[in-house]
Design a protein around this motif. Structure first.
Motif, PDB file in Angstrom:
ATOM      1  N   GLU A   1      -1.505  -5.427   6.141  1.00  0.00           N
ATOM      2  CA  GLU A   1      -2.192  -4.978   5.019  1.00  0.00           C
ATOM      3  C   GLU A   1      -3.752  -4.671   5.465  1.00  0.00           C
ATOM      4  N   LYS A   2      -4.306  -5.377   6.196  1.00  0.00           N
ATOM      5  CA  LYS A   2      -5.663  -4.874   6.721  1.00  0.00           C
ATOM      6  C   LYS A   2      -5.777  -3.570   7.386  1.00  0.00           C
ATOM      7  N   GLU A   3      -4.465  -3.065   8.061  1.00  0.00           N
ATOM      8  CA  GLU A   3      -4.374  -1.837   8.677  1.00  0.00           C
ATOM      9  C   GLU A   3      -3.960  -0.911   7.603  1.00  0.00           C
ATOM     10  N   SER A   4      -3.937  -1.092   6.255  1.00  0.00           N
ATOM     11  CA  SER A   4      -3.317  -0.243   5.353  1.00  0.00           C
ATOM     12  C   SER A   4      -1.899   0.244   5.752  1.00  0.00           C
ATOM     13  N   ASP A   5      -1.138  -0.669   6.252  1.00  0.00           N
ATOM     14  CA  ASP A   5       0.068  -0.052   6.719  1.00  0.00           C
ATOM     15  C   ASP A   5       0.993  -0.861   5.538  1.00  0.00           C
ATOM     16  N   TRP A   6       0.967  -0.123   4.071  1.00  0.00           N
ATOM     17  CA  TRP A   6       1.551  -0.944   3.143  1.00  0.00           C
ATOM     18  C   TRP A   6       2.889  -1.023   3.185  1.00  0.00           C
ATOM     19  N   ASN A   7       3.779  -0.022   3.730  1.00  0.00           N
ATOM     20  CA  ASN A   7       5.067  -0.021   3.586  1.00  0.00           C
ATOM     21  C   ASN A   7       5.655  -1.011   4.582  1.00  0.00           C
ATOM     22  N   ALA A   8       4.890  -1.427   5.687  1.00  0.00           N
ATOM     23  CA  ALA A   8       5.515  -2.210   6.693  1.00  0.00           C
ATOM     24  C   ALA A   8       5.243  -3.481   6.129  1.00  0.00           C
ATOM     25  N   ALA A   9       4.182  -3.989   5.462  1.00  0.00           N
ATOM     26  CA  ALA A   9       3.841  -5.083   4.878  1.00  0.00           C
ATOM     27  C   ALA A   9       4.957  -5.347   3.832  1.00  0.00           C
ATOM     28  N   ARG A  10       5.239  -4.311   3.022  1.00  0.00           N
ATOM     29  CA  ARG A  10       6.164  -4.559   1.922  1.00  0.00           C
ATOM     30  C   ARG A  10       7.287  -4.917   2.356  1.00  0.00           C
TER      31      ARG A  10
ATOM     32  N   LEU B   1       5.064 -14.326  -4.206  1.00  0.00           N
ATOM     33  CA  LEU B   1       3.871 -13.948  -4.779  1.00  0.00           C
ATOM     34  C   LEU B   1       2.936 -12.974  -3.964  1.00  0.00           C
ATOM     35  N   LYS B   2       3.015 -13.134  -2.582  1.00  0.00           N
ATOM     36  CA  LYS B   2       2.484 -12.187  -1.934  1.00  0.00           C
ATOM     37  C   LYS B   2       2.885 -10.691  -2.157  1.00  0.00           C
ATOM     38  N   LEU B   3       4.226 -10.565  -1.885  1.00  0.00           N
ATOM     39  CA  LEU B   3       5.156  -9.473  -2.116  1.00  0.00           C
ATOM     40  C   LEU B   3       4.748  -9.028  -3.573  1.00  0.00           C
ATOM     41  N   SER B   4       4.759  -9.862  -4.527  1.00  0.00           N
ATOM     42  CA  SER B   4       4.538  -9.240  -5.911  1.00  0.00           C
ATOM     43  C   SER B   4       3.083  -8.697  -6.084  1.00  0.00           C
ATOM     44  N   PHE B   5       2.192  -9.386  -5.575  1.00  0.00           N
ATOM     45  CA  PHE B   5       0.728  -9.202  -5.702  1.00  0.00           C
ATOM     46  C   PHE B   5       0.460  -7.764  -4.809  1.00  0.00           C
ATOM     47  N   LEU B   6       1.226  -7.664  -3.785  1.00  0.00           N
ATOM     48  CA  LEU B   6       1.143  -6.386  -3.037  1.00  0.00           C
ATOM     49  C   LEU B   6       1.332  -5.205  -3.587  1.00  0.00           C
ATOM     50  N   CYS B   7       2.796  -5.258  -4.409  1.00  0.00           N
ATOM     51  CA  CYS B   7       3.121  -4.173  -5.312  1.00  0.00           C
ATOM     52  C   CYS B   7       2.331  -4.038  -6.360  1.00  0.00           C
TER      53      CYS B   7
ATOM     54  N   ASP C   1       6.689   4.997  -7.256  1.00  0.00           N
ATOM     55  CA  ASP C   1       7.601   4.561  -8.000  1.00  0.00           C
ATOM     56  C   ASP C   1       8.500   3.245  -7.515  1.00  0.00           C
ATOM     57  N   ASP C   2       8.652   3.395  -6.207  1.00  0.00           N
ATOM     58  CA  ASP C   2       9.457   2.346  -5.275  1.00  0.00           C
ATOM     59  C   ASP C   2       8.706   0.921  -5.468  1.00  0.00           C
ATOM     60  N   TYR C   3       7.357   1.071  -5.372  1.00  0.00           N
ATOM     61  CA  TYR C   3       6.631  -0.301  -5.665  1.00  0.00           C
ATOM     62  C   TYR C   3       6.533  -0.600  -6.949  1.00  0.00           C
ATOM     63  N   LYS C   4       6.785   0.035  -7.851  1.00  0.00           N
ATOM     64  CA  LYS C   4       6.809  -0.082  -9.332  1.00  0.00           C
ATOM     65  C   LYS C   4       8.109  -0.603  -9.630  1.00  0.00           C
ATOM     66  N   GLU C   5       9.063  -0.129  -9.330  1.00  0.00           N
ATOM     67  CA  GLU C   5      10.409  -0.792  -9.448  1.00  0.00           C
ATOM     68  C   GLU C   5      10.693  -1.974  -8.745  1.00  0.00           C
ATOM     69  N   LEU C   6      10.003  -2.237  -7.801  1.00  0.00           N
ATOM     70  CA  LEU C   6       9.839  -3.509  -6.950  1.00  0.00           C
ATOM     71  C   LEU C   6       9.235  -4.625  -7.607  1.00  0.00           C
ATOM     72  N   LEU C   7       8.160  -4.221  -8.380  1.00  0.00           N
ATOM     73  CA  LEU C   7       7.377  -5.175  -9.069  1.00  0.00           C
ATOM     74  C   LEU C   7       8.108  -5.440 -10.346  1.00  0.00           C
ATOM     75  N   GLN C   8       8.792  -4.557 -10.911  1.00  0.00           N
ATOM     76  CA  GLN C   8       9.440  -4.978 -12.032  1.00  0.00           C
ATOM     77  C   GLN C   8      10.770  -5.957 -11.856  1.00  0.00           C
ATOM     78  N   GLU C   9      11.396  -5.739 -10.678  1.00  0.00           N
ATOM     79  CA  GLU C   9      12.481  -6.450 -10.027  1.00  0.00           C
ATOM     80  C   GLU C   9      11.956  -8.280  -9.876  1.00  0.00           C
ATOM     81  N   LEU C  10      10.701  -8.055  -9.025  1.00  0.00           N
ATOM     82  CA  LEU C  10      10.160  -9.378  -8.818  1.00  0.00           C
ATOM     83  C   LEU C  10       9.834 -10.103 -10.177  1.00  0.00           C
TER      84      LEU C  10
END
Length: 116
Positions: A13-22, A40-46, A67-76
């Motif tokens: 996350e510090k490296e802004s490598d969002w997809n790898a963190a997710r 919760l970490k995954l939810s907050f990231l999304c 859209d992938d982040y939004k869909e995952l947030l709703q799933e979570l």
């Protein structure tokens, strides 16, 4: 749950490598779906990326990832309502996120806003 640190994903996350963190958080969550800290970490990231998409450094992700982040947030969110609804940390984190941006949590805006 006083320590929210997850060193491997925090560094991504510090490296802004969002997809790898997710992806790492998602994998860890799927391996242990009742690990509230990872959930919760995954939810907050999304949530963070969905609401800050145009502000945050998203140069390492594609526009279609939003859209992938939004869909995952709703799933979570739906998973959490079923499995963590009695947990104070879940209610605090999701209540905060929903109170600020209820439109990102599904179709039933009024019901979601009430939960937040």
């Amino acid at each position: 749950m006083k320590n929210w640190e997850l060193k491997d994903t925090d560094q991504l996350e510090k490296e802004s490598d969002w997809n790898a963190a997710r992806d790492k958080l998602y994998h860890n969550w799927k391996e242990n779906p009742h690990d509230l800290k990872v959930f919760l970490k995954l939810s907050f990231l999304c949530w963070y990326l969905v609401v800050e998409w145009d502000v945050e450094n998203t140069s390492k992700v594609q526009e279609s990832d939003h859209d992938d982040y939004k869909e995952l947030l709703q799933e979570l969110y739906h998973y959490g309502i079923i499995h963590f609804k009695e947990d104070a940390f879940f209610n605090a984190v999701f209540g905060f996120m929903i109170e600020l941006f209820p439109e990102h949590f599904g179709e039933d805006y009024d019901k979601t806003k009430e939960f937040g």
